[in-house]
Motif scaffolding. Structure first.
Motif, PDB file in Angstrom:
ATOM      1  N   ASP A  72       6.880  -3.022   9.383  1.00 24.22           N
ATOM      2  CA  ASP A  72       5.443  -3.598   8.772  1.00 24.22           C
ATOM      3  C   ASP A  72       5.372  -5.133   9.098  1.00 24.22           C
ATOM      4  O   ASP A  72       6.475  -5.774   9.397  1.00 24.22           O
ATOM      5  CB  ASP A  72       5.480  -2.971   7.281  1.00 24.22           C
ATOM      6  CG  ASP A  72       4.153  -3.132   6.712  1.00 24.22           C
ATOM      7  OD1 ASP A  72       3.567  -1.925   6.384  1.00 24.22           O
ATOM      8  OD2 ASP A  72       3.395  -3.983   6.919  1.00 24.22           O
ATOM      9  N   ASN A  73       4.267  -5.356   9.266  1.00 26.11           N
ATOM     10  CA  ASN A  73       3.816  -6.942   9.479  1.00 26.11           C
ATOM     11  C   ASN A  73       3.712  -7.749   8.111  1.00 26.11           C
ATOM     12  O   ASN A  73       3.406  -8.554   8.391  1.00 26.11           O
ATOM     13  CB  ASN A  73       2.959  -7.094  10.663  1.00 26.11           C
ATOM     14  CG  ASN A  73       1.604  -6.344  10.183  1.00 26.11           C
ATOM     15  OD1 ASN A  73       1.421  -5.836   8.933  1.00 26.11           O
ATOM     16  ND2 ASN A  73       0.726  -6.459  11.091  1.00 26.11           N
ATOM     17  N   ASP A  74       3.936  -6.880   7.183  1.00 25.26           N
ATOM     18  CA  ASP A  74       3.522  -7.585   6.042  1.00 25.26           C
ATOM     19  C   ASP A  74       5.175  -7.476   5.066  1.00 25.26           C
ATOM     20  O   ASP A  74       5.657  -6.663   4.858  1.00 25.26           O
ATOM     21  CB  ASP A  74       2.592  -6.866   5.083  1.00 25.26           C
ATOM     22  CG  ASP A  74       2.514  -7.262   3.626  1.00 25.26           C
ATOM     23  OD1 ASP A  74       3.099  -8.401   3.447  1.00 25.26           O
ATOM     24  OD2 ASP A  74       1.791  -6.942   2.747  1.00 25.26           O
ATOM     25  N   ASN A  78       0.856   5.751   9.419  1.00 23.20           N
ATOM     26  CA  ASN A  78      -0.648   5.444   8.628  1.00 23.20           C
ATOM     27  C   ASN A  78      -0.924   4.220   8.525  1.00 23.20           C
ATOM     28  O   ASN A  78      -0.522   3.561   7.609  1.00 23.20           O
ATOM     29  CB  ASN A  78      -0.110   6.130   7.363  1.00 23.20           C
ATOM     30  CG  ASN A  78      -1.500   6.273   6.346  1.00 23.20           C
ATOM     31  OD1 ASN A  78      -2.392   5.930   6.878  1.00 23.20           O
ATOM     32  ND2 ASN A  78      -1.252   6.383   5.337  1.00 23.20           N
ATOM     33  N   ILE A  79      -1.672   3.767   9.575  1.00 21.10           N
ATOM     34  CA  ILE A  79      -2.205   2.295   9.709  1.00 21.10           C
ATOM     35  C   ILE A  79      -3.833   2.435   9.737  1.00 21.10           C
ATOM     36  O   ILE A  79      -4.177   2.748   8.667  1.00 21.10           O
ATOM     37  CB  ILE A  79      -1.498   1.686  10.772  1.00 21.10           C
ATOM     38  CG1 ILE A  79      -0.146   1.719  11.144  1.00 21.10           C
ATOM     39  CG2 ILE A  79      -1.660   0.369  10.761  1.00 21.10           C
ATOM     40  CD1 ILE A  79       0.497   1.305  12.365  1.00 21.10           C
ATOM     41  N   PHE A 120       0.963  -1.214  -0.036  1.00 19.96           N
ATOM     42  CA  PHE A 120      -0.076  -0.025   0.023  1.00 19.96           C
ATOM     43  C   PHE A 120       0.872   1.286  -0.074  1.00 19.96           C
ATOM     44  O   PHE A 120       2.003   1.358   0.808  1.00 19.96           O
ATOM     45  CB  PHE A 120      -0.771   0.045   1.204  1.00 19.96           C
ATOM     46  CG  PHE A 120      -1.776   1.284   1.489  1.00 19.96           C
ATOM     47  CD1 PHE A 120      -3.287   1.030   1.171  1.00 19.96           C
ATOM     48  CD2 PHE A 120      -1.349   2.357   1.803  1.00 19.96           C
ATOM     49  CE1 PHE A 120      -4.089   1.826   0.970  1.00 19.96           C
ATOM     50  CE2 PHE A 120      -2.499   3.535   1.907  1.00 19.96           C
ATOM     51  CZ  PHE A 120      -3.802   3.296   1.326  1.00 19.96           C
ATOM     52  N   GLY A 121       0.591   2.195  -0.886  1.00 20.17           N
ATOM     53  CA  GLY A 121       1.286   3.545  -0.530  1.00 20.17           C
ATOM     54  C   GLY A 121       1.560   4.254  -1.857  1.00 20.17           C
ATOM     55  O   GLY A 121       2.763   3.837  -2.176  1.00 20.17           O
ATOM     56  N   GLY A 171       4.396   0.973   9.565  1.00 14.09           N
ATOM     57  CA  GLY A 171       3.416   0.533   8.706  1.00 14.09           C
ATOM     58  C   GLY A 171       3.752   1.117   7.515  1.00 14.09           C
ATOM     59  O   GLY A 171       2.848   1.811   6.938  1.00 14.09           O
ATOM     60  N   CYS A 172       4.779   0.740   7.238  1.00 13.29           N
ATOM     61  CA  CYS A 172       5.734   1.712   5.993  1.00 13.29           C
ATOM     62  C   CYS A 172       5.062   1.289   4.580  1.00 13.29           C
ATOM     63  O   CYS A 172       5.241   2.089   3.600  1.00 13.29           O
ATOM     64  CB  CYS A 172       7.078   1.440   5.937  1.00 13.29           C
ATOM     65  SG  CYS A 172       7.775  -0.486   5.984  1.00 13.29           S
ATOM     66  N   GLY A 173       4.428  -0.025   4.471  1.00 12.38           N
ATOM     67  CA  GLY A 173       3.928  -0.276   2.921  1.00 12.38           C
ATOM     68  C   GLY A 173       4.903  -0.170   2.204  1.00 12.38           C
ATOM     69  O   GLY A 173       6.040  -0.836   1.958  1.00 12.38           O
ATOM     70  N   THR A 229      -2.141   8.829   2.862  1.00 12.30           N
ATOM     71  CA  THR A 229      -0.951   8.832   2.486  1.00 12.30           C
ATOM     72  C   THR A 229      -0.514  10.547   2.333  1.00 12.30           C
ATOM     73  O   THR A 229       0.370  11.128   2.784  1.00 12.30           O
ATOM     74  CB  THR A 229      -0.326   7.995   1.444  1.00 12.30           C
ATOM     75  OG1 THR A 229      -1.010   6.795   1.680  1.00 12.30           O
ATOM     76  CG2 THR A 229       0.898   7.959   1.346  1.00 12.30           C
ATOM     77  N   LEU A 261       6.388   7.124   2.882  1.00  9.72           N
ATOM     78  CA  LEU A 261       6.612   8.362   3.857  1.00  9.72           C
ATOM     79  C   LEU A 261       7.961   8.440   4.094  1.00  9.72           C
ATOM     80  O   LEU A 261       8.725   9.362   4.385  1.00  9.72           O
ATOM     81  CB  LEU A 261       5.629   8.048   5.175  1.00  9.72           C
ATOM     82  CG  LEU A 261       4.176   7.947   4.774  1.00  9.72           C
ATOM     83  CD1 LEU A 261       3.441   7.895   6.067  1.00  9.72           C
ATOM     84  CD2 LEU A 261       3.817   9.389   3.841  1.00  9.72           C
TER      85      LEU A 261
HETATM   86  C1  LIG Z   1      -2.384   2.091   5.191  1.00 11.37           C
HETATM   87  S1  LIG Z   1      -0.825   1.322   5.003  1.00 11.37           S
HETATM   88  C2  LIG Z   1       0.088   2.623   4.896  1.00 11.37           C
HETATM   89  C3  LIG Z   1       1.198   2.650   3.726  1.00 11.37           C
HETATM   90  C4  LIG Z   1       2.201   3.725   3.803  1.00 11.37           C
HETATM   91  N1  LIG Z   1       2.914   4.179   4.966  1.00 11.37           N
HETATM   92  C5  LIG Z   1       1.306   5.130   3.328  1.00 11.37           C
HETATM   93  O1  LIG Z   1       1.291   5.856   4.264  1.00 11.37           O
HETATM   94  O2  LIG Z   1       0.985   4.965   2.428  1.00 11.37           O
HETATM   95  C6  LIG Z   1      -0.659   0.527   6.424  1.00 11.37           C
HETATM   96  C7  LIG Z   1       0.465  -0.407   6.584  1.00 11.37           C
HETATM   97  O3  LIG Z   1       0.659  -0.752   7.771  1.00 11.37           O
HETATM   98  C8  LIG Z   1       0.973  -2.086   7.907  1.00 11.37           C
HETATM   99  N2  LIG Z   1       0.255  -2.552   9.241  1.00 11.37           N
HETATM  100  C9  LIG Z   1      -0.980  -2.731   9.574  1.00 11.37           C
HETATM  101  N3  LIG Z   1      -1.031  -3.138  10.920  1.00 11.37           N
HETATM  102  C10 LIG Z   1       0.310  -3.157  11.403  1.00 11.37           C
HETATM  103  C11 LIG Z   1       0.758  -3.461  12.689  1.00 11.37           C
HETATM  104  N4  LIG Z   1      -0.050  -4.017  13.684  1.00 11.37           N
HETATM  105  N5  LIG Z   1       2.282  -3.318  12.604  1.00 11.37           N
HETATM  106  C12 LIG Z   1       2.848  -3.159  11.627  1.00 11.37           C
HETATM  107  N6  LIG Z   1       2.304  -2.976  10.316  1.00 11.37           N
HETATM  108  C13 LIG Z   1       1.033  -2.810  10.350  1.00 11.37           C
HETATM  109  C14 LIG Z   1       0.054  -2.830   6.803  1.00 11.37           C
HETATM  110  O4  LIG Z   1       0.683  -3.852   6.408  1.00 11.37           O
HETATM  111  C15 LIG Z   1       0.340  -1.783   5.632  1.00 11.37           C
HETATM  112  O5  LIG Z   1       1.388  -1.835   5.031  1.00 11.37           O
END
Ligand SMILES: C[S@@+](CC[C@H](N)C(=O)[O-])C[C@H]1O[C@@H](n2cnc3c(N)ncnc32)[C@H](O)[C@@H]1O
Length: 300
Positions: free
Chosen positions: A192-194, A234-235, A141-142, A170-172, A149, A176
């Motif tokens: 990030d957890n993905d 940004n989660i 995502f992002g 949640g760097c996606g 974002t 950012l």
């Molecule tokens: C909305 S996206 C944001 C991506 C990017 N930072 C942006 O601003 O566009 C949220 C990200 O947070 C990650 N995420 C969700 N829950 C999380 C958690 N508990 N710990 C770490 N990362 C998490 C998701 O995998 C996803 O990549």
């Protein structure tokens, strides 16, 4: 190129071992998701399904022998859990993800504020004198087009972040953290957890000619001793509330916090979770989303 996916539904206590077995069988990436409501296979009528809590998906190169890999995973399982049945496995070919990337045709360079442009890596940057962030989000995502974002990027564009250390939680795609570095930050750490997001962040760091060490990436829980000048997260409201103590701990005294992924009606609850430590600025909104910024005034 197509991919091969091996999916296994298991329970949390066996998940870690299965993750290791999939990695040992050559998985390029592993994802874990909750699958209580969507079993891989319909349970047999009248029986209680045993394996429906956690789904582990391993992503393999398509030229691998799926049967041999499944046999190896099963053999590893039987060594470790001789008395426990091997859970159901589904093997799928994941066709080339062109359909998932159709949006690429509609992704154009975006100007954010005064200084920053987000430019898809397959298009030319319109203003060579601007700060141009070259981006391919991959499967993460992002892109900068989402209001959450965009608002975080705008905050970065409008504030002086020269020489600062930054956590992108949640760097996606890494958008950012990379933007922060291009705008003068000294160091970024991504969480990030993905696993796909960690790969995309590393690729976008390199795409912008930044060294890997300047934007290091971690799975959650591996960054405990950091105290950053700036936290970008940004989660979504739920995880932001749950993570409030963890996120707070990663910010130094008088450090800054930027939170998004929050719907307007959720803003008060998120502010409430962080207000023991942070003093909030007025809320910024775009469409139905908000972006919250704050300064840390009390130690976590
Ligand atoms: C909305 S996206 C944001 C991506 C990017 N930072 C942006 O601003 O566009 C949220 C990200 O947070 C990650 N995420 C969700 N829950 C999380 C958690 N508990 N710990 C770490 N990362 C998490 C998701 O995998 C996803 O990549």
């Amino acid at each position: 190129m197509p991919w091969l996916q091996i999916k296994i539904d298991t329970n949390p206590s066996h998940a870690e071992i299965l993750e290791e077995l999939l990695m040992a069988a050559g998985a390029n990436a592993i994802t874990l998701e909750d699958c209580k409501d969507q079993p891989l296979f319909e349970p047999i009528r009248g029986t209680t399904p045993l394996w429906q809590d956690t789904r582990i998906t391993g992503l393999f190169d398509a030229d691998q022998d799926a049967q041999a890999m499944t046999r190896a995973i099963r053999a590893g399982w039987e060594d470790i859990f001789p008395a426990t049945d091997f859970p159901p496995v589904k093997v799928e070919i994941l066709e080339d993800k062109d359909w998932e990337r159709e949006w690429m045709d509609n992704f154009h360079p975006i100007q954010v504020g005064e200084r920053l442009w987000i430019c898809p890596s397959w298009k030319d940057a319109p203003d060579h004198n601007a700060v141009n962030l070259t981006l391919d989000p991959g499967l993460a995502f992002g892109t900068g087009t989402h209001p959450t974002t965009f608002m975080c990027l705008k905050w970065l564009d409008q504030n002086d972040i020269s020489g600062k250390t930054v956590v992108d939680y949640g760097c996606g795609s890494g958008i950012l953290g990379v933007a922060a570095l291009l705008l003068g930050a000294k160091q970024a750490w991504g969480v990030d957890n993905d696993p796909q997001a960690l790969i995309a962040t590393r690729d976008n760091t390199r795409r912008n000619n930044l060294p890997d060490e300047q934007f290091e990436v971690f799975m959650p829980g591996k960054l405990e001793d950091t105290r950053a000048d700036l936290m970008l997260a940004n989660i979504l409201a739920g995880p932001l509330i749950d993570l409030a103590p963890v996120i707070t701990e990663l910010v130094r005294h008088e450090g800054q916090l930027v939170l998004s992924g929050i719907l307007q009606h959720q803003a008060d609850e998120v502010i409430g979770a962080y207000s023991p430590w942070f003093d909030f600025d007025p809320v910024q909104a775009l469409d139905e989303w908000v972006c919250l910024s704050a300064v840390k005034i009390r130690q976590g």
